[in-house]
Design a protein around this motif. Structure first.
Motif, short mmCIF file in Angstrom:
data_model
loop_
_atom_site.label_atom_id
_atom_site.label_comp_id
_atom_site.label_asym_id
_atom_site.label_seq_id
_atom_site.Cartn_x
_atom_site.Cartn_y
_atom_site.Cartn_z
N TYR A 38 9.49 2.69 -3.51
CA TYR A 38 9.62 2.27 -4.90
C TYR A 38 8.40 2.73 -5.70
CZ TYR A 38 6.30 -1.46 -3.65
OH TYR A 38 5.19 -2.14 -3.22
N ASP A 39 8.58 2.87 -6.99
CA ASP A 39 7.48 3.08 -7.92
C ASP A 39 7.08 1.77 -8.57
OD1 ASP A 39 7.22 6.05 -7.80
OD2 ASP A 39 9.30 5.97 -8.50
N TYR A 40 8.10 0.97 -8.89
CA TYR A 40 7.88 -0.38 -9.43
C TYR A 40 8.73 -1.35 -8.61
CZ TYR A 40 5.98 2.00 -13.54
OH TYR A 40 5.25 2.79 -14.40
N GLY A 86 -3.82 -8.01 -7.02
CA GLY A 86 -4.17 -7.36 -5.76
C GLY A 86 -3.19 -6.30 -5.31
N ALA A 87 -2.20 -5.97 -6.12
CA ALA A 87 -1.21 -4.95 -5.75
C ALA A 87 -0.89 -4.10 -6.96
CB ALA A 87 0.05 -5.59 -5.18
N LEU A 99 3.80 -11.34 2.34
CA LEU A 99 3.25 -10.46 1.32
C LEU A 99 1.88 -10.95 0.86
CD1 LEU A 99 3.53 -8.09 -0.66
CD2 LEU A 99 4.80 -9.62 -2.19
N MET A 100 1.71 -12.25 0.70
CA MET A 100 0.43 -12.81 0.30
C MET A 100 -0.64 -12.51 1.36
SD MET A 100 1.90 -16.46 -1.10
CE MET A 100 0.28 -17.18 -1.32
N ALA A 101 -0.26 -12.56 2.62
CA ALA A 101 -1.23 -12.28 3.69
C ALA A 101 -1.64 -10.82 3.69
CB ALA A 101 -0.63 -12.68 5.04
N LYS A 102 -0.73 -9.92 3.37
CA LYS A 102 -1.06 -8.50 3.34
C LYS A 102 -1.98 -8.15 2.18
CE LYS A 102 3.13 -6.92 5.68
NZ LYS A 102 4.40 -6.14 5.55
N ILE A 103 -1.84 -8.85 1.08
CA ILE A 103 -2.69 -8.55 -0.08
C ILE A 103 -4.10 -9.06 0.13
CG2 ILE A 103 -3.02 -9.02 -2.54
CD1 ILE A 103 0.00 -9.00 -2.84
N VAL A 114 0.83 -1.20 0.00
CA VAL A 114 0.00 0.00 0.00
C VAL A 114 0.87 1.25 0.00
CG1 VAL A 114 -1.79 1.28 1.22
CG2 VAL A 114 -1.86 -1.24 1.16
N LYS A 115 1.82 1.33 0.93
CA LYS A 115 2.72 2.48 0.99
C LYS A 115 3.83 2.41 -0.06
CE LYS A 115 2.12 3.15 5.98
NZ LYS A 115 2.83 3.22 7.30
#
Length: 586
Positions: free
Chosen positions: A238-240, A439-440, A415-419, A215-216
């Motif tokens: 980061y941007d990408y 999802g991101a 990362l999967m849990a955050k998405i 998100v950030k």
């Protein structure tokens, strides 16, 4: 008184013309004929048959003097010289031609190597990073990340690379390192050897990623080296994000695997296997060792019938036959190699005829294959397994190599849990056809950390990295066109030019999906034999044997990322063939 006249000889009254009055051709012909007559008439008769010469009668009148016939030497000198004999062609010196060809090839190759090495070791100046450009953070430097960086045109990006190691590892040749066929550094390529040749400067950090906030758009990583400075952890934006962190070894939750087994994922794993292997041999050779313990120490077990497990079993057999039999003759005959696979066959991705060829080769090399066998527990000295008859069997071992597949790393699962619900696969990250993480926003995932329809191989990861580099080139072109379009609107240019720029932006936004092109599968099975399953037309070409072994080597040489690695690997192969492998423990 009248004077009595003597009769005149008839020949004395014959008037002959002078040689000057005779034509040249007639004169030469007559001279040749007279010369031949003289040859036939000069035969000397016997002395009794020689008649006296007739009397000479003086001539009454003046007779024309008779010129002597020209000799044969004069006639031959006036004749045209015979044509010279044809010159015989000199035989070609094929040895000299071959030597010159070899010399030219050696000089040309040496010149190219020196020139290319100089260029690689002396990179040019790079552009400084521009804060106005988007930032691309690359996590990992495996097959996918390295292929991405090698093909990337980073003139329009600020690139940052984060990885727990500062080099790329050519993993298909890692089994050769475990037995000393290759040196570990021969298959390593420092990441900075690659990034220093890009157009714009690239920041490379050796650290382990601990958390990602989709998100950030931030990423946290820490220093994992033994020697640490004042700052051991930091966070950047980061941007990408190019997420290619790879995977870790799959143990299926079996008790005792991580404590007792060796893996084949990193250079440290290969070095650990080599040390453990030589420890087993030296311990078996120790004075007073019992026969039962010797048999256990010399039992080497490989769990996993994929390419990694099969190639390691083949390399281990070569080490046994080529080297250990010479330096440990009393132990070499007692070494036992066992391959355990839970599936019905080894190498399930290959065709049936190649699987059968591999099985028969292993049987010839006295490598035991236990298919349909599942490991239940790994103890310190024995493996507990269940065979195809549902019977519990034990495999004593001195060395256990675990090569059963991959699973997601802890940071990937976090990362999967955050998405959330968009990431519901247990195998890895879910991506779309353009390798964008579901999802991101702004995250691309590729390589072994993803759950796709493709096998988690180096070939797939490499093609994904090259594809993503083309995508970023198209995104940079799109951003440049958008800036040009905004400037054109601000300057109130003609509508036709605005339409042309708008159409160019639309074309740049049309990104083609990723398409995997299978180039074939290769595997080394020992005894200088390899198998190859190659696509041909609408079918496959299956090849196996000695010739395929050299094709396997040439294919791996061509896939190495630098000329430096190619030279080192080729040199190691030559040293192994001529000097043999090292049997020292360290």
């Amino acid at each position: 008184m009248l004077r009595t006249l003597r009769p005149i000889h008839r020949s004395s009254l014959l008037i002959r013309p002078s040689p000057a009055a005779i034509p040249r051709r007639t004169f030469v012909r007559s001279a040749i004929i007279k010369a031949e007559d003289l040859k036939t008439s000069t035969a000397i008769p016997p002395t009794s048959q020689v008649a006296p010469p007739p009397p000479v009668i003086p001539a009454a009148t003046t007779a024309v003097p008779i010129q002597p016939a020209p000799s044969s030497s004069s006639s031959s000198s006036s004749a045209p010289p015979p044509p010279p004999p044809p010159k015989s062609k000199k035989p070609r010196n094929y040895l000299r031609t071959f030597a010159r060809t070899v010399l030219v090839a050696v000089v040309g190759t040496s010149t190219f190597i020196v020139w290319h090495s100089y260029v690689q070791r002396n990179p040019g100046d790079q552009l400084e990073q521009d804060p106005s450009l988007p930032t691309v953070v690359v996590v990992g430097n495996g097959w996918a990340s390295t292929a991405f960086l090698k093909q990337l045109d980073n003139e329009g990006y600020n690139v940052i690379v984060i990885s727990p190691r500062n080099y790329f590892l050519f993993t298909p040749l890692l089994p050769s390192v475990t037995v000393g066929t290759l040196a570990a550094r021969s298959i390593l390529e420092p990441t900075r050897f690659l990034t220093r040749h890009l157009k714009r400067k690239v920041e490379v950090y050796e650290g382990e990623v601990t958390a990602i906030d989709p998100v950030k758009k931030t990423i946290k990583f820490s220093d994992t080296s033994e020697i640490k400075g004042a700052v051991t952890g930091t966070e950047i934006g980061y941007d990408y994000l190019v997420y290619a962190i790879g995977a870790e070894n799959q143990t299926f939750g079996i008790k005792g695997v991580r404590e007792n087994a060796c893996f084949l994922k990193e250079v440290s794993d290969a070095e650990k296997v080599r040390v453990r292997l030589m420890d087993c041999i030296e311990s078996a050779n120790f004075a007073g060792q019992t026969q039962e313990e010797i048999d256990r120490l010399l039992s080497f077990v490989v769990v996993g019938g994929g390419p990694t497990g099969v190639e390691y079993a083949g390399e281990l057999h070569d080490f046994l036959v080529d080297d250990l039999s010479n330096w440990y003759p009393e132990l070499a005959g007692r070494i036992k190699i066992t391959l355990i696979e839970a599936l019905p066959n080894v190498l399930p991705m290959f065709s049936k005829q190649l699987i059968d060829f591999t099985m028969s080769t292993f049987q010839e090399n006295k490598i035991d294959i236990a298919t349909k066998t599942m490991v239940k527990e790994v103890k310190e000295k024995v493996i507990i397994a269940q065979n195809e008859k549902k019977e519990i069997v034990e495999y004593p071992y001195g060395l256990l190599v675990w090569a059963t597949g991959n699973t997601a790393r802890p940071v990937t699962r976090d990362l999967m849990a955050k998405i959330g619900d968009a990431q519901n696969s247990r195998r890895g990250l879910l991506v779309d056809d353009h390798l964008r993480l579901l999802g991101a926003d702004g995250i691309f995932a590729l390589g072994d950390c993803t759950a796709t329809n493709y096998a988690p191989t180096a070939q797939v990861a490499s093609q994904q990295g090259k594809y993503l580099a083309r995508v970023f080139a198209q995104l940079a072109k799109k951003d440049a066109l958008l800036r040009e379009l905004d400037a054109a609107k601000a300057n109130s240019v003609e509508p036709s030019q605005l339409d042309s720029l708008a159409n160019a932006v639309i074309r740049a936004s049309n990104i083609k999906p990723f398409h995997y092109s299978h180039q074939g599968s290769l595997a080394y099975i020992g005894s200088d034999k390899a198998i190859a399953d190659l696509p041909l037309m609408k079918g496959n070409l299956a090849a196996a044997g000695f010739a395929t072994y050299y094709f396997w080597r040439s294919a791996y040489i061509s896939q190495l990322f630098s000329l430096r690695n190619r030279i080192l690997v080729f040199t190691d192969w030559c040293k192994c063939k001529v000097l043999g492998r090292d049997v020292s423990r360290e």
